[in-house]
Design an enzyme around this catalytic site. Structure first.
Site, PDB file in Angstrom:
ATOM      1  N   ALA B 240       0.822  -1.212   0.000  1.00 29.24           N
ATOM      2  CA  ALA B 240       0.000   0.000   0.000  1.00 29.24           C
ATOM      3  C   ALA B 240       0.861   1.269   0.000  1.00 29.24           C
ATOM      4  O   ALA B 240       2.087   1.203   0.055  1.00 29.24           O
ATOM      5  CB  ALA B 240      -0.930  -0.023   1.210  1.00 29.24           C
ATOM      6  N   HIS B 241       0.198   2.409  -0.040  1.00 28.71           N
ATOM      7  CA  HIS B 241       0.911   3.696  -0.157  1.00 28.71           C
ATOM      8  C   HIS B 241       1.792   3.975   1.057  1.00 28.71           C
ATOM      9  O   HIS B 241       1.443   3.684   2.183  1.00 28.71           O
ATOM     10  CB  HIS B 241      -0.051   4.866  -0.385  1.00 28.71           C
ATOM     11  CG  HIS B 241      -1.245   4.921   0.512  1.00 28.71           C
ATOM     12  ND1 HIS B 241      -2.162   5.929   0.435  1.00 28.71           N
ATOM     13  CD2 HIS B 241      -1.686   4.086   1.477  1.00 28.71           C
ATOM     14  CE1 HIS B 241      -3.109   5.714   1.319  1.00 28.71           C
ATOM     15  NE2 HIS B 241      -2.849   4.611   1.957  1.00 28.71           N
ATOM     16  N   ASN B 242       2.959   4.574   0.756  1.00 26.48           N
ATOM     17  CA  ASN B 242       3.905   5.027   1.773  1.00 26.48           C
ATOM     18  C   ASN B 242       4.543   3.906   2.583  1.00 26.48           C
ATOM     19  O   ASN B 242       5.179   4.151   3.608  1.00 26.48           O
ATOM     20  CB  ASN B 242       3.246   6.038   2.735  1.00 26.48           C
ATOM     21  CG  ASN B 242       2.846   7.317   2.019  1.00 26.48           C
ATOM     22  OD1 ASN B 242       1.749   7.399   1.450  1.00 26.48           O
ATOM     23  ND2 ASN B 242       3.731   8.286   2.002  1.00 26.48           N
TER      24      ASN B 242
END
Lengths: 347, 347, 347
Positions: B240-242
């Site tokens: 997922a993001h980051n």
């Protein structure tokens, strides 16, 4: 396309009750069909829907006797379910009946292309690749060098087949599925890095296999990852290197099978199951969705559940008690208290 | 291609026992090699297969002394395993040694393309994108605007790299993998709908990373989702993001890591694991397949299992008892009965 | 692009504290922004980062009073968070603002293409397909025959939409996602093989839905698989045939929903959840990551966890005890011993 009830009746060798001139142009379920739809009623549980269906015509068993007024046209046939199945298939074979080579596509001069194939635009057929007669390769498919596809097979848009893989006859592979990507093999080094173990094997898919969308099947390190005849794989399934799936085994979505494991034929594996590597599952093994299998199964035809999995019924019995654990702990505590009281009293 | 045992022997600096003129044209495992195959024997466990292998020639340690008659040609070398690995690599580098630009492909005039690259048909290279020397971009790959690919990297057919993502050197990405899709960020509104949180970050993949097929790596909301040097990701993995994955960490198939979580270097994560967002896992963390991690792990090099996960050994101990819960409940019930009898007797 | 703090201040209707001529050319998080970046501070938890941020300018609430020296330029606005969100959106809409038809692409002569669309190279638009105004179709997308895409929608590179599917307005679908692949329907035969059940339905995606990458949504056997307005699906999600997802429901990555199940609106479903087929979940249902749902849920707005799932709090209570099972077993054994001693003594 549009047909009258009379035409459908003739086609299916049935008789028409009601308006033979009513026209239909689509297929629909009896409970939510719209006007212009042709539907069917085979399961008596659905009879209630017949009396207010909006379908313009309904295929029904010839023996059926209505118990309320019917407003739609009935097409009476010997076996409504199989008559309707025939229509579905006819409908689909018409819809999927593409032939010819669209431009631009890339077909290497050394590739062998069979008769009456469909090759969609932006499809790529590599050097020495083979496409059998009557097969359909949708747009944006990739068939790598030396890869072989049998006859009457379909690769839907965007399927990727790596070099050297072999796909049989009457195989269907849905969009986004990747066949022949490298197995996950890396040798740990003394300095904590990993060195890739070259993966030079391929994938063999036998006849009459169907594979859903976005599934990954890795090539073997050496030799072949093998999917035997008649296997059905759902979407987003992971098949690691050197796995072998026995014939007529069915595997539901999001299940993963680790390297070198062999699954017996006629097995049924639920969704989101995980199976470790280097084990063998006996013929006819049934595995409950979400289970984790961490050892070989030698007894045929048994049902398993849980992670790590145990026999299905014993797992279910344990699971019921897990949900009662707070109560069990209370009872245990109660016993400890009582026993202490007794001990003190009788000491 | 075809080689004699003598030619292979010279190449590997070994000596030939048996017919030096026998020819081989493929590589195979000793237990299922066919005629014409070259195989190897390094692990003594497999010695039995040597005596009836169909392989035409077998690479073997020079110190090996057969304990039964050998019918194949032996190529004796110092270290059979590494000699064979060298052959595997050579075989693969030959197979994967594509160079040149196939047509039609789309290369934006502003893109910078290095020397000796392969760009397959239907590949798309966006505005200001960069492709380093000796990299291979297979057919139907998408490299978005401003995206950068280092040198000696390979993107297999159908890989999608969103705009602005940066991929390092000696990186391999398999078919169907998506790098840089939007993070899953939606702000709930008072009326029950969701408003999208714009995702303007990118993904950075450092050198020597290998990523399997059909894996998804989302871009950061702002900043970068980072996959550090030497990481190996299997198929169908969700990042997922980051998220940040520390160097030389290995993650097996179908595992998912939620937003903003940081995984320490040299970690080993099994398949179908789920890890919640906004946590940090210490260096060298090992996670059993199918586990669920819902809190940070601060101690380095520990092994975890279960969902929610606990220390591996304690999880295994509990799991054994879960399977005996019906028996435990019977024993508890028995105790309650006995204690009641005693109480009644001793009142 | 490059802007001065003064220009940003004017754009956002704010005032500038510090050097109005400092230039910014990117957006960044306050804790790791580099020189030249524009950042923001809204959450007081992050105030500490303000005093040594490298960002060249920071958007901040006009009411903010620093508690230490500030070295960056402040742009004071009414609401720093929403001002920054507006900038993010502007940035993204600029980045994604593609228009025009790239060559080569395949657009069937019978397809209807709206105004101001983007159609990337190697995209395929089938016979009678429809693309609404202002929609963007990235390279290598496949839109099958008769498929419809509304207006202001985006299909990122490599999305595959099967024939007859309908996608609404303001829908976003990320790379690798497949919409309309065949449902997993096979009828077991007496000889152990399976016969395919023709899948002739489609998928309907209503307005304002966003779907992540590598997700699979199967078409209905008959009728439609339906994703209602405002639904958000993450990456690698599996939606089987004839499923219906209620409006404004959010589903995290790697979750799978089996055939014919209906999910109520405003539900929130975590990652790696499995839901069996032919059940109905009430409106507002919340499901913990990794849970397995095997029965309908009729009560609205409840939270569930476990596999098979029970009410969230009771699951959590049981789970804590599972981890203490070795201790419980010891206590049980202790009781049995003591009771036996007592019995022997008092017997």
């Amino acid at each position: 396309m549009q047909f009258t009830a009379q035409q459908i009746g003739s086609l299916l060798n049935g008789s028409v009750d009601g308006n033979p001139e009513v026209t239909v142009n689509k297929l629909g379920k009896i409970e939510d069909a719209e006007e212009g739809a042709l539907s069917f009623l085979a399961n008596p549980k659905y009879e209630q829907f017949l009396y207010d269906t909006k379908a313009s015509a309904v295929i029904i068993n010839e023996s059926f006797i209505p118990t309320a007024p019917v407003n739609t046209t009935l097409i009476r046939v010997k076996d409504a379910y199989s008559a309707f199945s025939v229509l579905l298939e006819t409908y689909n074979s018409f819809k999927l009946n593409k032939v010819g080579i669209e431009e631009p596509s890339f077909i290497h001069p050394s590739a062998k292309i069979g008769k009456d194939v469909y090759i969609g635009a932006f499809a790529y057929i590599g050097a020495n690749a083979v496409v059998g007669d009557n097969s359909k390769i949708y747009p944006q498919v990739y068939l790598g060098d030396n890869a072989e596809l049998g006859s009457e097979s379909t690769l839907f848009s965007g399927v990727k087949i790596y070099a050297d893989c072999k796909i049989g006859n009457k195989v269907v592979v849905h969009s986004g599925t990747v066949i022949g990507s490298d197995g996950f093999g890396f040798a740990p080094q003394a300095d904590g890095t990993y060195t890739k173990v070259s993966q030079i094997g391929n994938v063999i898919i036998e006849d009459e296999v169907e594979i859903g969308s976005n599934t990954s099947i890795d090539c073997a390190t050496m030799g072949s990852t093998v999917i035997r005849k008649g296997v059905k794989l759902d979407n987003l399934v992971q098949i690691a290197h050197n796995v072998e799936i026995g014939s007529n085994t069915v595997i539901a979505a999001q299940t993963g099978i680790s390297g070198s494991t062999k699954i017996g034929e006629h097995s049924v594996i639920g969704g989101q199951v995980g199976i470790v590597g280097h084990i063998t599952l006996a013929k006819g093994t049934q595995i409950q969705a979400k289970s984790g299998i961490n050892h070989s199964i030698t007894e045929e035809g048994k049902r398993w559940a849980g992670a790590p999995a145990t026999a299905y019924t014993s797992h279910m019995r344990s699971q019921v008690i897990v949900n009662r654990l707070p109560e069990l702990e209370r009872r245990l505590h109660e016993l400890e208290k009582k026993l202490l009281e007794q001990t003190n009293k009788n000491g």
